[in-house]
Design a protein around this motif. Structure first.
Motif, PDB file in Angstrom:
ATOM      1  N   VAL A 188      43.968  35.657  36.432  1.00 17.87           N
ATOM      2  CA  VAL A 188      43.669  36.662  36.810  1.00 17.87           C
ATOM      3  C   VAL A 188      42.419  36.622  38.070  1.00 17.87           C
ATOM      4  O   VAL A 188      42.453  37.558  39.131  1.00 17.87           O
ATOM      5  N   GLU A 189      41.666  35.531  37.860  1.00 19.86           N
ATOM      6  CA  GLU A 189      40.730  35.529  39.035  1.00 19.86           C
ATOM      7  C   GLU A 189      41.436  35.305  40.317  1.00 19.86           C
ATOM      8  O   GLU A 189      40.987  35.627  41.377  1.00 19.86           O
ATOM      9  N   VAL A 235      40.043  46.369  38.275  1.00 17.83           N
ATOM     10  CA  VAL A 235      39.888  46.189  36.921  1.00 17.83           C
ATOM     11  C   VAL A 235      39.073  45.179  36.730  1.00 17.83           C
ATOM     12  O   VAL A 235      38.215  45.364  35.506  1.00 17.83           O
ATOM     13  N   TYR A 236      38.915  43.989  37.317  1.00 17.22           N
ATOM     14  CA  TYR A 236      38.110  42.858  37.177  1.00 17.22           C
ATOM     15  C   TYR A 236      36.659  43.165  37.355  1.00 17.22           C
ATOM     16  O   TYR A 236      35.791  42.881  36.633  1.00 17.22           O
ATOM     17  N   ALA A 237      36.036  44.122  38.330  1.00 16.81           N
ATOM     18  CA  ALA A 237      34.786  44.527  38.346  1.00 16.81           C
ATOM     19  C   ALA A 237      34.464  45.455  37.408  1.00 16.81           C
ATOM     20  O   ALA A 237      33.360  45.616  36.870  1.00 16.81           O
ATOM     21  N   VAL A 239      36.436  36.919  46.304  1.00 10.36           N
ATOM     22  CA  VAL A 239      36.838  38.119  45.560  1.00 10.36           C
ATOM     23  C   VAL A 239      37.237  39.213  46.346  1.00 10.36           C
ATOM     24  O   VAL A 239      36.282  39.527  47.127  1.00 10.36           O
ATOM     25  N   ASP A 240      38.269  39.733  46.389  1.00  8.28           N
ATOM     26  CA  ASP A 240      38.770  41.019  47.224  1.00  8.28           C
ATOM     27  C   ASP A 240      37.614  42.150  47.408  1.00  8.28           C
ATOM     28  O   ASP A 240      37.233  42.594  46.285  1.00  8.28           O
ATOM     29  N   ARG A 246      52.282  36.322  39.044  1.00  4.79           N
ATOM     30  CA  ARG A 246      52.412  35.973  40.622  1.00  4.79           C
ATOM     31  C   ARG A 246      51.421  35.184  41.140  1.00  4.79           C
ATOM     32  O   ARG A 246      51.723  34.305  42.215  1.00  4.79           O
ATOM     33  N   ALA A 247      50.252  35.157  40.495  1.00  6.48           N
ATOM     34  CA  ALA A 247      49.085  34.266  41.335  1.00  6.48           C
ATOM     35  C   ALA A 247      49.452  33.072  41.188  1.00  6.48           C
ATOM     36  O   ALA A 247      48.879  32.030  42.074  1.00  6.48           O
TER      37      ALA A 247
END
Length: 484
Positions: A416-417, A429-431, A107-108, A454-455
């Motif tokens: 999303v992941e 947002v994920y966090a 995760v970034d 896009r992912a």
């Protein structure tokens, strides 16, 4: 901890809380703002310090207080997080200071996210208990157990409880109460007590991914240096149902918890524990602790099914009784939602009691308990759906199955992941959703949907981070070592 006598002053309002769990202590704090006296009844003899106790069988495992839970505790007990850090807890940013390996990749970490205060369960409980007992009007009756609910003659309202010593002593007595709160956890006896009063037992839902976990403590090596403080290796269902977490806690230690779903349980012997750790989705945790000193035995725990008692659906409900915490909704611990949902339950009780004051004359609680159970069910819904939804990725999960809509959600969340691997805006947002600061619906905002599209389908797995190493010693440090 010694027993505190229960004294009922004439005309004073009194609430009883069953269980000195996190949920029970938070409920007691809320009740202190609405009644004159609160009595917490606990089966265990409560320790004076941060020690394990029998009534918290999962207490040796890793515990996480998510961002929303921390916010609630700091509101109810101003400076609670500061007190926890002063007692040795370790704050770090999530995901900024953590390595999180999702199904899609690392995760970034460019978004700092929110602060997690990492500590053992006993330290969290001891810090909370100490702050609670500083409040006026709080009494603790430990080493005691509730044997029944006492009701009005017509059975429409709970008026108190019967209590005896937990060691089997023959000293049963009654304690009157204007409100009784059951926060006794997974072993709650409220369904049986209700049946004794002529009420039906609640409907129940259970979703079980057959997970178990094992935990060990390690001493952090002197001079250990890395650009991260914690590591979280997520499972990759259905093929790899194994999870591993490493976090710093008080005392200069790491707590390492291994979890396995679909009956792939982590062993509690030395060789098996190490082999299981090596079979996680990345060797970062195994490599990090390879040269660290173990400072505890390996402790296992099972009994982790998601369980939901549908008190909100009861055709009849007694006045002046509320049930919360794990006694209502207990989660698979992998997602770290338990203590935070307990905090949300206390917040919900506070909201309902203030609303009752506006609706009814002082002391009139008619209808409050039923409204509370219904509101609590709504506020638990998101956490329940996230936990059970992820568990249903495993074909071996029992209780229900993943339908067409849930499978579509799985595919979307996977995208999303993937976006969270490279897009810091998505990661933020994920966090926040993971920390329960926002609802899962936040992941369907147009900006997130576009990033998920896009992912694409191909997973992205950037290079693994490096294992931390002891920092080089300076010549001054070497000279001091020679002198000593």
């Amino acid at each position: 901890m010694t027993q505190v006598p229960v004294v009922r002053e004439p005309g004073a309002t009194h609430a009883v809380v069953i269980g000195a769990s996190m949920a029970g202590m938070l409920a007691a704090r809320v009740l202190a703002g609405h009644v004159d006296r609160v009595t917490v009844i606990e089966r265990d003899r409560l320790p004076e310090g941060a020690e394990q106790r029998k009534g918290v069988p999962q207490g040796r495992q890793i515990h996480v207080l998510l961002a929303r839970g921390s916010a609630v505790l700091d509101r109810l007990f101003p400076g609670f997080s500061r007190d926890l850090v002063a007692a040795g807890a370790v704050p770090f940013r999530l995901p900024g200071d953590a390595l999180i390996l999702s199904k899609a990749g690392w995760v970034d970490r460019r978004t700092p996210g929110w602060t997690m205060t990492s500590a053992s369960r006993p330290l969290i409980e001891e810090t909370l208990r100490r702050r609670l007992l500083q409040l006026p009007g709080i009494a603790v009756l430990d080493g005691s157990e509730v044997t029944e609910l006492r009701a009005s003659d017509d059975g429409r309202a709970v008026r108190g409880v019967s209590v005896r010593r937990a060691d089997g002593g023959d000293d049963s007595r009654s304690i009157d109460a204007d409100l009784v709160v059951d926060a006794s956890g997974r072993g709650s006896r409220t369904p049986h007590w209700l049946a004794d009063l002529g009420y039906p037992e609640p409907e129940r839902t259970q979703v079980d991914s057959h997970i178990a976990y094992a935990t060990r403590l390690y001493r952090i090596p002197d001079g250990f240096a890395a650009d991260w403080r914690a590591a979280m290796l997520m499972p990759r269902p259905p093929g790899n149902p194994r999870t591993g977490d490493l976090m710093p806690i008080e005392g200069g230690r790491w707590i390492v918890t291994l979890m396995g779903a679909a009956r792939q349980h982590p062993p509690t012997d030395e060789a098996g524990f190490t082999a299981f750790m090596r079979e996680l989705s990345d060797p970062i945790i195994a490599d990090t602790v390879a040269h660290a000193e173990p400072v505890s035995d390996i402790r296992g725990h099972r009994g982790t099914a998601n369980r939901l008692a549908h008190y909100e659906r009861m055709p009849r409900w007694p006045e002046r009784l509320v049930v919360l915490g794990d006694a209502v909704c207990a989660f698979n611990p992998v997602y770290g939602q338990g203590m935070t949902t307990a905090a949300i339950a206390a917040e919900t009780l506070d909201d309902c009691l203030w609303a009752q004051r506006r609706r009814r004359p002082a002391g009139d609680l008619e209808g409050m308990a039923r409204r509370f159970q219904r509101l609590l069910a709504r506020r638990n819904r998101d956490a329940w759906m996230l936990s059970t939804g992820e568990d249903l990725r495993y074909p071996t999960t029992t209780g229900t199955t993943a339908g067409r809509i849930l499978r579509a959600q799985h595919r979307y969340f996977d995208r999303v992941e993937r976006a969270a691997v490279t897009d810091p805006a998505v990661t933020e947002v994920y966090a926040r959703v993971f920390g329960m600061l926002e609802r899962p619906t936040a992941l369907f905002r147009p900006r997130i949907v576009a990033a998920a599209i896009r992912a694409g389908r191909a997973p992205t797995r950037p290079a693994a981070p490096t294992v931390g190493v002891p920092a080089p010693r300076t010549s001054t440090e070497q000279q001091q070592e020679v002198r000593t």
